[in-house]
Design a protein around this motif. Structure first.
Motif, PDB file in Angstrom:
ATOM      1  N   LEU A  54       0.644  -1.428   0.200  1.00 42.15           N
ATOM      2  CA  LEU A  54      -0.318  -0.487  -0.397  1.00 42.15           C
ATOM      3  C   LEU A  54       1.201   1.065   0.055  1.00 42.15           C
ATOM      4  O   LEU A  54       1.631   1.305   0.807  1.00 42.15           O
ATOM      5  N   GLU A  63      -2.354   5.772   0.118  1.00 41.15           N
ATOM      6  CA  GLU A  63      -3.564   5.324   0.293  1.00 41.15           C
ATOM      7  C   GLU A  63      -4.170   4.523   1.762  1.00 41.15           C
ATOM      8  O   GLU A  63      -5.409   4.944   1.984  1.00 41.15           O
ATOM      9  N   CYS A  64      -3.163   4.871   2.830  1.00 40.80           N
ATOM     10  CA  CYS A  64      -3.136   4.766   3.863  1.00 40.80           C
ATOM     11  C   CYS A  64      -3.620   5.587   4.589  1.00 40.80           C
ATOM     12  O   CYS A  64      -5.038   5.859   4.743  1.00 40.80           O
TER      13      CYS A  64
END
Length: 342
Positions: A247, A251-252
């Motif tokens: 990831l 995105e996190c």
């Protein structure tokens, strides 16, 4: 046959490893604790506790000298405690006693200078130790790892040493409900400043693993080292442990933003770049590496030993487990100042 096990660092990672070793019901376990108050809690579990800190080298050396197996899961950045372990292994070596030592490093070791601005094409493979050995001595955790790499060759007569290199760890520990470091720190920063923070453009990528999957990997590694010759173990000290999910930091942060927006913490979920002037509210000078670099790796060796991830993914863990606990915290957050293991 049971082992005498010495666990340094019975916390987030080590606590999970401890529970798995206890479940085998055949080992005697000793752990290092900082204060008298923790001794009774471990004794209730059937674990002997010795009081000391990572700086108490003689205590560590003496305990290693009477232990078949040593796990160091406390930190990746404390050379004196690692040297104390090695000194204890040397004492055992002189007596012809075999020792298994598993040390915890961290995937910041592989981090680059991308500062969130691009995804790297470089993927590290633990079946290619030369790729890891080519890293500069200045890389995070590397000097500590090198102490083990050198000692394992010197002590190869009776000693087996391996280095676990976890990626971004997530999840909540079973017994003490501890949290990991990187994403919870970003979450706390986001709550403090009113937006989901990311380093740079958030494009850099890390591999991930749940703490319970990681703990199972330590035990699988232990039993492989138990049945494998010292010569074979000596060939390659490195083990990655990732769940196949890569990831980006962006995105996190976007997911953290969505969860916090849903919880009513702020209006917009879109991530924003953290200014360098605010890095002290993340990881200080280490922020670009710990929360903005690329660190891509493949746990091919563990998979060939039969390990496979089985826990929930990062986003489900954040939504269901970690962020609900963070939202209950009442302390004022001022950044993560302790040594960062991964």
């Amino acid at each position: 046959m049971g082992f005498s096990v010495f666990l340094i660092g019975p916390g987030f990672i080590g606590g999970e490893v401890l529970d798995l070793i206890l479940s085998e019901n055949k080992h005697t376990i000793t752990t290092l604790v900082r204060g008298e108050s923790a001794v009774a809690d471990f004794e209730k579990l059937g674990v002997k506790a010795v009081i000391g800190t990572l700086d108490d080298s003689q205590i560590i050396t003496n305990q290693v000298a009477v232990s078949d197996v040593v796990f160091h899961t406390a930190t990746a950045d404390h050379l004196p405690s690692v040297q104390a372990v090695i000194d204890g292994v040397k004492q055992r070596e002189k007596k012809g006693l075999q020792t298994i030592y598993i040390h915890t490093s961290g995937a910041s070791l592989l981090g680059d200078n991308s500062e969130g601005n691009y995804k790297s094409d470089t993927v590290f493979d633990d079946e290619n130790p030369a790729q890891i050995d080519a890293l500069p001595d200045s890389a995070p955790h590397r000097l500590i790892d090198l102490a083990i790499v050198r000692a394992r060759k010197e002590l190869a007569g009776h000693s087996k040493m391996s280095i676990m290199i976890p990626p971004l760890i997530y999840g909540v520990s079973s017994r003490e409900k501890r949290l990991s470091i990187q994403l919870p720190t970003i979450t706390r920063y986001s709550l403090k400043h009113g937006y989901a923070g990311q380093v740079g453009k958030g494009l850099s990528v890390w591999s991930h693993v749940h703490v319970k999957d990681l703990a199972r990997a330590y035990v699988i590694l232990l039993h492989w080292m138990e049945r494998t010759s010292t010569a074979e173990v000596l060939q390659n000290p490195y083990f990655f442990c990732e769940n196949g999910q890569e990831l980006s930091w962006g995105e996190c942060s976007a997911e953290i933003g969505r969860i916090l927006q849903k919880a009513g913490c702020f209006d917009e979920s879109e991530p924003k770049t953290i200014p360098s002037s605010k890095f002290d509210d993340i990881f200080g000078d280490y922020t670009p590496v710990v929360a903005g670099s690329n660190s891509r790796n493949r746990a091919n060796r563990l998979r060939k030993l039969g390990w496979a991830p089985s826990e929930k993914g990062t986003f489900a863990s954040l939504a269901e487990d970690e962020i609900p606990l963070i939202l209950k915290e009442d302390r004022v957050f001022g950044g993560y100042s302790k040594p960062v293991a991964s």
